[in-house]
Design an enzyme around this catalytic site. Sequence first.
Site, PDB file in Angstrom:
ATOM      1  N   ALA A  14      -7.694  10.727 -19.981  1.00  0.00           N
ATOM      2  CA  ALA A  14      -6.795  11.805 -21.306  1.00  0.00           C
ATOM      3  C   ALA A  14      -5.714  10.559 -21.291  1.00  0.00           C
ATOM      4  O   ALA A  14      -4.909  10.106 -20.864  1.00  0.00           O
ATOM      5  CB  ALA A  14      -6.119  13.219 -20.503  1.00  0.00           C
ATOM      6  N   LYS A  15      -5.408  10.886 -23.038  1.00  0.00           N
ATOM      7  CA  LYS A  15      -4.671  10.658 -23.193  1.00  0.00           C
ATOM      8  C   LYS A  15      -3.637  11.432 -23.965  1.00  0.00           C
ATOM      9  O   LYS A  15      -4.129  12.284 -25.033  1.00  0.00           O
ATOM     10  CB  LYS A  15      -4.686   8.750 -24.046  1.00  0.00           C
ATOM     11  CG  LYS A  15      -3.967   7.999 -23.834  1.00  0.00           C
ATOM     12  CD  LYS A  15      -3.248   7.450 -22.757  1.00  0.00           C
ATOM     13  CE  LYS A  15      -2.454   5.815 -22.753  1.00  0.00           C
ATOM     14  NZ  LYS A  15      -2.219   5.322 -21.124  1.00  0.00           N
ATOM     15  N   GLY A  16      -2.287  10.859 -24.215  1.00  0.00           N
ATOM     16  CA  GLY A  16      -2.004  11.827 -25.480  1.00  0.00           C
ATOM     17  C   GLY A  16      -0.833  10.893 -26.548  1.00  0.00           C
ATOM     18  O   GLY A  16      -0.205   9.779 -26.250  1.00  0.00           O
TER      19      GLY A  16
END
Length: 418
Positions: free
Chosen positions: A107-109
Site C-alpha cells: 500500500a502507499k499514501g
Amino acid sequence: MTDAEMVDAFAMAVQQFDRVADHLGLDDSLRQVLRTCKRELTVHFPVKMDDGSTRVFTGYRVQHNLARGPAKGGIRYHPAVTINEVKALSMWMTWKCAVVNIPYGGAKGGVACDPSLLSRAELERLTRRYATEISVLMGPDSDVPAPDMGTDAQVMAWIMDTYSMHQGYSVPGVVTGKPVPIGGTAGRVEATGRGCTIIAQAISKQRDWQPQETTVAIQGFGNVGSVTAQLMAKEGYRIIAVSDSKGGVYRQDGLDMEELLSYKREAKTAAGFKGGETITNAQLLELPCHILVPAAMEGQITAQNATRVQAQVIVEGANGPTTPEAEAILEDKGALVVPDVLANAGGLLVSYFEWVQDLQSFFWAEEEVNRRLEATLSRSFAVVTDLARREKANLRLAAYILALGRVKEAILARGIYP
Ligand code: NAD
C-alpha cells in the site's frame, strides 16, 4: 519540469512487472489481478490555516494487493504526489514485502503538499484530518502506514493518536515509525539507511573492496540518505558527495560526516556546506565512484543521463530511482543495480518488527532489532543473488521472480472469491 515529473511512475512499475510476467509466462488472469491496484482512495479535505483561511488538500491511499496479509506502506507529503505515483509505490510495496518474505500486502499514501511551507500546527491539522479521511481503510489488521518522504515519527504519532481517539483506546499497531514512548521500536529511524549499508557491505565483500578505498555518492540527505551516509562513514567508506533538493557538496577525499550533519541540523540542508565543493544533483549522479545511492525520489536515473553515470554499483535507497530504459543502459555498461525492493527494505523490515512488538505489547532491545534486520536482509540478498545467477537474470528481475512467485502462491492458495 524535472525528470521525476516526466517519468510516469505507475507506467514504469507496470512495465517492470510485465517484463517479469513475460519471463515467468504468467497467465492472463493473474496478470490482470497483479497489474491493477485493489483499492484506490482519493480524498479532498479542508484544513484551517493559521491565517484563518481554509485550504482544500488532496490525498490518496492505495492498496495494491492483499493476498499475503494486511496492507503496508508509507505516507508521502510532497507537492508532486499524484495518484499514479502512489499506485506505483503501492505496487512496489507488494513486491518488497514478498522479497523479504513478510506477511503484508502493498500500500502507499500521500498528500500533495509542501510540508516545509506549513507551520507545525497546520501540519498537525492536515495530518489528523487526512488520517480521519483514510481511516475507512486504515487499521492494525487492515492497513498500517509508515513514514516516507516528507513525513516522520511526529506525523506517525499524530496519526496513531487520531485513530486511537476515534477508537476510544490506544492502538499503537495502526502505524509504524512512531516515537518509542508510544510503541515505536528501537532502530526504526536508522533502519532503511542501515539496510542500504548492509547491502553495500555485502557487495563490497563480494568484490573485495576495502571500505577506505570505496567511494560513495549519495543523492538525497533526508532519513534514508543521511543515515546511509552516517553509517557507511562509520564503517570507513569514503562519502565523496551528498545532495538534497537544494544542491550538493563534493570532496574527493571524503566529506567530514560529523561536521556535515551538524551543518545540516542548523541549515536544514547539505547545500552550502563549506567542507566541500558545490555540485548540482545532476553532477552528483554522474560522479566517478564505486557506489551510488540514489536516496531522494523516483525517476532520477533516466535514458537521458544513464550513459554518463559512472558508478559501478547503484544501491537504490529511494523507490524507483532508475527507469527501466536507464537500467538497460547501466547494465550494458557493466554496472550493477541493487533494486529498491531489496536495497531499501530495511525500513519495511523494522516496521514489521515494530508492528509485531505492538501487537504483543512486548518490546525488544535495539541490538535484537538490528540483529534480526541484518539476518533477514543478508539472507534475502543471498537468496536474490543466487536466484539471479541461476536464472541468468539481473538482481531486479531475480527479486521480482521471487516476489511474484510468492504473491502468486498466496493468490492461488486463497482462490478467487466468491
Ligand atoms: P526524506 O523526506 O527524509 O528525504 C528526502 C531527501 O531527498 C531530502 O534530503 C530532500 O531534500 C531530497 N530531495 C527531494 N527532492 C529532490 C530532488 N529532486 N533532487 C535531489 N534531492 C531531492 O525522505 P526519505 O524518507 O529519506 O525517503 C527518500 C526515498 O527513500 C523515497 O523514495 C522513499 O520512498 C524511499 N524510502 C524511504 C523509507 C523510509 O523508511 N523513510 C523506506 C524505504 C524507501
